[in-house]
Motif scaffolding. Sequence first.
Motif, PDB file in Angstrom:
ATOM      1  N   THR A  84       0.849  -1.187   0.000  1.00 40.95           N
ATOM      2  CA  THR A  84       0.000   0.000   0.000  1.00 40.95           C
ATOM      3  C   THR A  84       0.889   1.242   0.000  1.00 40.95           C
ATOM      4  O   THR A  84       2.112   1.141   0.058  1.00 40.95           O
ATOM      5  CB  THR A  84      -0.899   0.027   1.252  1.00 40.95           C
ATOM      6  N   PHE A  85       0.238   2.374  -0.019  1.00 46.57           N
ATOM      7  CA  PHE A  85       0.938   3.646   0.075  1.00 46.57           C
ATOM      8  C   PHE A  85       1.850   3.660   1.305  1.00 46.57           C
ATOM      9  O   PHE A  85       2.976   4.139   1.259  1.00 46.57           O
ATOM     10  CB  PHE A  85      -0.091   4.779   0.159  1.00 46.57           C
ATOM     11  N   GLU A 135       2.352  -0.887  -6.052  1.00 48.09           N
ATOM     12  CA  GLU A 135       2.306   0.378  -5.308  1.00 48.09           C
ATOM     13  C   GLU A 135       3.655   0.691  -4.678  1.00 48.09           C
ATOM     14  O   GLU A 135       4.108   1.829  -4.688  1.00 48.09           O
ATOM     15  CB  GLU A 135       1.225   0.312  -4.219  1.00 48.09           C
ATOM     16  N   TRP A 191       6.885   3.962  -5.657  1.00 45.94           N
ATOM     17  CA  TRP A 191       7.566   4.910  -4.785  1.00 45.94           C
ATOM     18  C   TRP A 191       8.976   5.230  -5.267  1.00 45.94           C
ATOM     19  O   TRP A 191       9.511   6.291  -4.927  1.00 45.94           O
ATOM     20  CB  TRP A 191       7.606   4.385  -3.349  1.00 45.94           C
TER      21      TRP A 191
END
Length: 193
Positions: free
Chosen positions: A65-66, A150, A154
């Motif tokens: 996830t984020f 995800e 980044w």
Amino acid sequence: MNIIVIGIVACEIGFWVVLAAGLGARYLLRLRRLSSVLLLCVPLLDLLLLALITWDLVFNGATATFAHGLGAVYLGFTVAFGHQIINRVDARFAHRFAGGPPPVKPPKAGSAHVRYEWQQWGRMLLCAVIASVVIGVIVLLVGDSARTAELAGWIGRVWLVTGVWFVGWPLWLTITGGGQAAEGAANAGPGTR
């Protein structure tokens, strides 16, 4: 709430608690050895967060996830900037509680300011490298691009920030002279044009 977000918040709180305890032991209690031990515990928080992220993705089977990516960037930030933050807080603490000299402020203009901004960007570059390596290793360990998409995103984000920082600060200040005009005006004194 996401376990990784809880881990990041706990590490940030832990950083400041351990730092305050270490500096308090050094300057208020005069227990230098205890202070050193406490301050050496700061990197353990980073290792705990890394272990939590790895456990959640590799062994728990979570989908990134984020928060997982934020955790990796947080690790890079604490490694790259943590020592500098500790030194600054230490200088303030020593000044306030132990009669130390006033903390040195970063230069505001001139070549010293340009050098400072290049050093800060170098720290950001280190942060980006560390975050990218951590993300890359975890992606390889998980071995499932659908679960780590995800997280892999980044890498682009951290390098975009690093690029913007490069252009907006050290490069720009190098090209424009780093505020030499401001430095010259300050050195000219009042009433001088």
